[in-house]
Write an enzyme that holds these catalytic residues in place. Structure first.
Site, PDB file in Angstrom:
ATOM      1  NE  ARG A 171     -67.752 -33.269  27.082  1.00 27.04           N
ATOM      2  CZ  ARG A 171     -68.298 -34.278  26.416  1.00 27.04           C
ATOM      3  NH1 ARG A 171     -68.282 -34.298  25.087  1.00 27.04           N
ATOM      4  NH2 ARG A 171     -68.823 -35.304  27.058  1.00 27.04           N
ATOM      5  CE  LYS A 219     -72.440 -20.324   2.183  1.00 25.99           C
ATOM      6  NZ  LYS A 219     -73.810 -20.511   1.650  1.00 25.99           N
ATOM      7  CE  LYS A 253     -70.034 -16.898  -4.320  1.00 29.00           C
ATOM      8  NZ  LYS A 253     -70.289 -18.288  -4.772  1.00 29.00           N
ATOM      9  CD  GLU A 303     -72.210 -17.650  -8.220  1.00 28.89           C
ATOM     10  OE1 GLU A 303     -73.373 -17.244  -8.086  1.00 28.89           O
ATOM     11  OE2 GLU A 303     -71.346 -17.547  -7.326  1.00 28.89           O
ATOM     12  CG  ASP A 349     -75.483 -20.292  -7.706  1.00 27.99           C
ATOM     13  OD1 ASP A 349     -75.389 -21.203  -6.862  1.00 27.99           O
ATOM     14  OD2 ASP A 349     -75.963 -19.175  -7.443  1.00 27.99           O
TER      15      ASP A 349
END
Length: 291
Positions: A106, A141, A173, A203, A224
Site C-alpha cells: 500500500r 503549494k 509579492k 510580482e 499576476d
C-alpha cells in the site's frame, strides 16, 4: 536540442520519508493480517500494472518501500520515471518473501499513484503549450513533507520547478511590497541583500507597476492575474526597454482551458498550483502470485 535530464531520487533522499510512511501503516503490532495468514517462508511474485494511460513517477519510492520492509525483496522497474504508458502497461516486477510484499504494497502504491498522477496532470498542461516557448511550473503549494518528490513528479511530466522554499530565491509579492513601501523600495532592498547567485523576482498586477520594475530591474517579473491582452503588452514592453532580458512569468486563473492562450502571449513561464494540488491519482494495481 539539449536533453533535460530528470533529477535523481536516490534511496538516501527518500528513505526517511518512506520509513515514516511504513511505520504509520505498520502501527504498534505490524501487519497482523499477513502474519496471521501467511507462513514466514512463503515466497511470492507481484506485478505492478497501470490501469489507465498516464506518466509514471515515483518508482524509487516504491522500490524503497519494499526494500525497507524486507531487503530480500527484489524490485525490477520495467519502465523509467517519466515514461508515458497505456492501460495495461507493466510497470514493475517484485519478488521475495510474501509477508514483506503485502506489508509494503500500500505504501509503495500510494507514492506511485500520487506522484504518477501529478506527472500525468502536468503532462496535460505541458502538451497544451508545447508549440510555444513557455514552460509550466509548479509552486510551493504542495502537501507538507512531500514538496521535493512532488516537484520531482512535475519534472517527470515535462514541467519546470519554481523555487523549492523560502531560501533559494527572493520572491517579492504584493504584501512584501506594501510593507517595504513600494516596488522600487523593495527591489533596492533586495538587491542590497542578495548574493550574486540569488535571483530576484517581483510580482505585479498592472502595467504601471511593471513599468517601475523595468526601470529598476529584476531577474524575473511575475505578472499576476493579467488577461492575455495585457500579457502581450508586457512582453512588448520588456522587449522594447530591456531587449527581453527580464524573464516573464504569468500566474493566476491558469487551467487547461486558459493555459494555451496565456502561453501564446510570449511569456517564459506559467506558474500554477493546479499541477500539484488538483492532480488526480493514476490508477495502478499490484497483482500477486505464489512464487
Amino acid at each position: 536540442m539539449t536533453t533535460a535530464f530528470l533529477p535523481e531520487l536516490p534511496l538516501l533522499m527518500v528513505e526517511d520519508q518512506v520509513r515514516a510512511a511504513l511505520l504509520e501503516d505498520l502501527g504498534r503490532a505490524g501487519d497482523i493480517t499477513s502474519n496471521a495468514t501467511i507462513g514466514p517462508e512463503r515466497k511470492a511474485t507481484a506485478q505492478m500494472n497501470s490501469r489507465e494511460a498516464g506518466v509514471i513517477s515515483g518508482l524509487p519510492l516504491a522500490q524503497a518501500a519494499f526494500r525497507l520492509v524486507d531487503p530480500e525483496i527484489k524490485f525490477e522497474a520495467l519502465v523509467n520515471d517519466g515514461a508515458r504508458v497505456e492501460p495495461g502497461a507493466q510497470i514493475a516486477r517484485i519478488s521475495g518473501p510474501a509477508r514483506g510484499l503485502l506489508s509494503a504494497e500500500r505504501v509503495a502504491l500510494n507514492y506511485l499513484m500520487h506522484l504518477s498522477g501529478i506527472a500525468t496532470h502536468t503532462a496535460r498542461f505541458a502538451d497544451a503549450i508545447a508549440h510555444t516557448k513557455a514552460k509550466v511550473t509548479c509552486t510551493r503549494k504542495t502537501i507538507p513533507g512531500l514538496r521535493g518528490v512532488e516537484k520531482y513528479a512535475v519534472r517527470c511530466g515535462g514541467g519546470s520547478s519554481h523555487r523549492y522554499g523560502l531560501d533559494d530565491a527572493i520572491l517579492i509579492k504584493d504584501n512584501h511590497i506594501v510593507v517595504a513601501g513600494g516596488i522600487a523600495e523593495a527591489l533596492k532592498a533586495a538587491k542590497a541583500f542578495a548574493g550574486h547567485l540569488v535571483k530576484i523576482e517581483i510580482e505585479v498586477d498592472t502595467l504601471e507597476q511593471f513599468e517601475v520594475v523595468l526601470k529598476e530591474g529584476a531577474d524575473v517579473c511575475l505578472l499576476d492575474n493579467m488577461e492575455p491582452g495585457l500579457l502581450r503588452q508586457a512582453v512588448a514592453m520588456n522587449k522594447s526597454m530591456h531587449g527581453g532580458r527580464i524573464t516573464l512569468e504569468a500566474s493566476g486563473n491558469v487551467n487547461l482551458d486558459t493555459i494555451k492562450a496565456i502561453a501564446e502571449t510570449g511569456v517564459d513561464y506559467i506558474s500554477t498550483s493546479k499541477i500539484t494540488m488538483a492532480a488526480p491519482t493514476l490508477d495502478i494495481g499490484l497483482d500477486m502470485a505464489i512464487g
